[in-house]
Design a protein around this motif. Structure first.
Motif, short mmCIF file in Angstrom:
data_model
loop_
_atom_site.label_atom_id
_atom_site.label_comp_id
_atom_site.label_asym_id
_atom_site.label_seq_id
_atom_site.Cartn_x
_atom_site.Cartn_y
_atom_site.Cartn_z
N ALA A 227 0.89 -1.35 0.20
CA ALA A 227 -0.01 -0.07 0.24
C ALA A 227 1.02 1.09 0.17
O ALA A 227 2.03 0.68 0.42
CB ALA A 227 -0.80 0.45 0.88
N ASN A 228 0.60 2.32 0.15
CA ASN A 228 0.85 4.02 -0.59
C ASN A 228 0.53 4.64 0.57
O ASN A 228 -1.30 4.06 0.96
CB ASN A 228 0.95 4.54 -1.53
N GLU A 229 0.54 5.49 1.58
CA GLU A 229 0.16 5.90 2.21
C GLU A 229 0.88 7.85 2.61
O GLU A 229 2.00 7.94 2.24
CB GLU A 229 -0.05 5.23 3.34
N ASP A 230 0.27 8.56 3.61
CA ASP A 230 0.39 9.52 3.58
C ASP A 230 0.82 10.24 5.09
O ASP A 230 0.58 9.34 5.95
CB ASP A 230 -0.68 10.67 2.95
N TYR A 231 1.97 10.86 4.74
CA TYR A 231 2.75 10.61 6.41
C TYR A 231 2.40 12.57 6.80
O TYR A 231 3.03 13.49 5.86
CB TYR A 231 4.43 10.41 6.65
N ALA A 232 1.53 13.21 8.49
CA ALA A 232 1.82 14.44 8.60
C ALA A 232 1.61 14.70 9.77
O ALA A 232 2.28 13.09 10.65
CB ALA A 232 0.20 14.66 8.03
N ILE A 233 1.15 15.57 10.77
CA ILE A 233 1.89 15.84 11.86
C ILE A 233 0.81 15.80 12.54
O ILE A 233 -0.11 16.49 12.35
CB ILE A 233 2.46 17.17 12.08
N ALA A 234 0.74 14.61 14.04
CA ALA A 234 -1.00 15.08 14.57
C ALA A 234 -0.69 16.03 15.61
O ALA A 234 0.29 16.29 15.72
CB ALA A 234 -1.18 13.78 15.07
N ILE A 235 -2.05 17.11 15.87
CA ILE A 235 -1.91 17.70 16.79
C ILE A 235 -3.78 17.43 17.42
O ILE A 235 -4.55 16.91 16.85
CB ILE A 235 -2.33 19.21 16.25
N ALA A 236 -4.06 18.10 18.86
CA ALA A 236 -4.76 18.51 19.18
C ALA A 236 -5.98 18.37 18.82
O ALA A 236 -5.40 19.91 18.64
CB ALA A 236 -4.55 18.20 20.57
N LYS A 237 -7.69 17.85 18.74
CA LYS A 237 -8.29 18.31 17.43
C LYS A 237 -8.47 19.61 18.59
O LYS A 237 -9.21 20.84 17.63
CB LYS A 237 -9.60 17.41 17.89
N ASP A 238 -8.65 20.33 19.80
CA ASP A 238 -8.86 21.56 20.13
C ASP A 238 -7.60 22.72 20.20
O ASP A 238 -8.13 24.13 20.93
CB ASP A 238 -9.44 21.87 21.82
N ASN A 239 -6.79 22.00 19.67
CA ASN A 239 -5.25 22.75 20.30
C ASN A 239 -5.26 23.41 18.65
O ASN A 239 -4.46 23.49 17.19
CB ASN A 239 -4.08 22.96 20.37
N THR A 240 -6.25 24.45 17.96
CA THR A 240 -6.36 25.20 16.18
C THR A 240 -5.58 26.18 16.34
O THR A 240 -5.08 26.12 14.93
CB THR A 240 -7.61 25.40 16.23
N GLU A 241 -5.44 26.64 17.35
CA GLU A 241 -4.10 27.39 17.01
C GLU A 241 -2.74 27.28 17.09
O GLU A 241 -2.11 27.87 15.83
CB GLU A 241 -3.64 28.42 18.94
N LEU A 242 -2.38 25.89 17.18
CA LEU A 242 -1.19 25.35 17.31
C LEU A 242 -1.19 24.29 15.71
O LEU A 242 -0.53 24.28 15.15
CB LEU A 242 -0.31 24.49 18.47
N LEU A 243 -2.26 23.90 15.75
CA LEU A 243 -2.40 23.66 13.87
C LEU A 243 -1.85 24.70 13.19
O LEU A 243 -1.36 24.08 12.09
CB LEU A 243 -3.61 23.26 14.01
N GLU A 244 -2.48 25.75 13.22
CA GLU A 244 -2.19 27.02 12.07
C GLU A 244 -1.23 27.18 12.19
O GLU A 244 -0.16 27.08 11.09
CB GLU A 244 -3.35 28.03 12.68
N LYS A 245 -0.81 26.86 13.04
CA LYS A 245 1.09 26.84 13.34
C LYS A 245 2.38 26.56 12.67
O LYS A 245 3.22 27.18 12.54
CB LYS A 245 1.46 28.27 14.92
#
Length: 270
Positions: A227-245
């Motif tokens: 299979a092929n797959e995507d890797y990304a960075i996981a961040i808490a759902k309620d921490n939208t500010e950090l996710l955006e940064k």
């Protein structure tokens, strides 16, 4: 190739790599100029970016002496530098990464982590920063020649990884069922089980697979992809500010070539 088609449709792109050989225990490392977060009561804050990982996934994270190095370690440090934050790594079991993010003990998770619908129910993800292929390792004299031959075989996987998720899924969903899968804490443990005949094959990412095969005589990688797959960075759902940064910093590092330079350092064209 029904199973391959089902699996490929369920996944996107990614890459990972499990370290082999002797390594220190999982609480004693630093990474690319960072320090290691204490397991006791460390909590992420506005000034410290703590990356939860499982440092046995070469070339994404692995031990080099007393340091955790690798693609994720360097990309995480580059993000922290861009945000003006101190960078620390928390090396824990793979299955503990998402709970650590949710509880605030870690700011983010980077461990060659694939974006899946199940994980998206618990955490948010940034854009993808790396791609790779899941493959199958078998003994050189194995009768397993393709993905179709895995049915009825004992499959070794690293617990909680993409290989575990999809192999243990029901046959109706393209997997082989729980009874077919044996889970190990590290990819290297799964390979040792393969060498000792406890499992018939190991499903793991292409980069670690290449290292395991190079380090252990009598093994080979099947020519057909799992299979092929995507890797990304996981961040808490309620921490939208950090996710955006973090996502913005990651986008800039991708745009200026920093991420590709880091990937090329650890994964050659060979």
């Amino acid at each position: 190739m029904k199973k391959l088609a089902l699996l490929l449709s369920a996944l996107l792109l990614a890459a990972s790599f499990a370290g082999c050989g002797e390594t220190p225990s999982s609480s004693s490392s630093a990474a690319a100029g960072s320090t290691v977060a204490s397991e006791e009561s460390t909590t992420a804050d506005d000034n410290t970016l703590i990356m939860a990982t499982n440092a046995f996934f070469e070339p994404y994270e692995y031990y080099e002496g007393d340091e955790v190095v690798g693609i994720d370690a360097e990309v995480g440090k580059a993000i922290a530098d861009k945000l003006g934050m101190e960078f620390k790594i928390s090396d824990i079991d793979f299955d503990s990464i998402i709970p650590a993010i949710q509880s605030g003990k870690a700011s983010m998770g980077m461990a060659g982590m694939t974006v899946t619908p199940e994980r998206e129910e618990n955490v948010s993800f940034t854009r993808s920063y790396a791609t790779g292929i899941q493959v199958v390792i078998v003994p050189e004299d194995s009768t397993i020649a393709s993905i179709d031959d895995l049915e009825g075989k004992k499959i070794g996987v690293q617990q909680g990884t993409t290989g575990d998720i999809y192999c243990s899924d029901s046959p109706e969903k393209g997997g082989y069922g729980e009874d077919a899968v044996t889970r190990y804490n590290k990819g290297s443990d799964a390979v040792m089980a393969l060498l000792s005949g406890k499992v018939d094959c190991v499903v793991i990412d292409n980069e670690p697979a290449k290292a395991f095969v190079a380090a252990n005589e009598g093994l080979k990688i099947l020519d057909t992809e799992y299979a092929n797959e995507d890797y990304a960075i996981a961040i808490a759902k309620d921490n939208t500010e950090l996710l955006e940064k973090v996502d913005k910093a990651l986008a800039e590092l991708i745009e200026d070539g920093t991420v590709q330079k880091i990937v090329d350092k650890y994964i050659t064209s060979d």
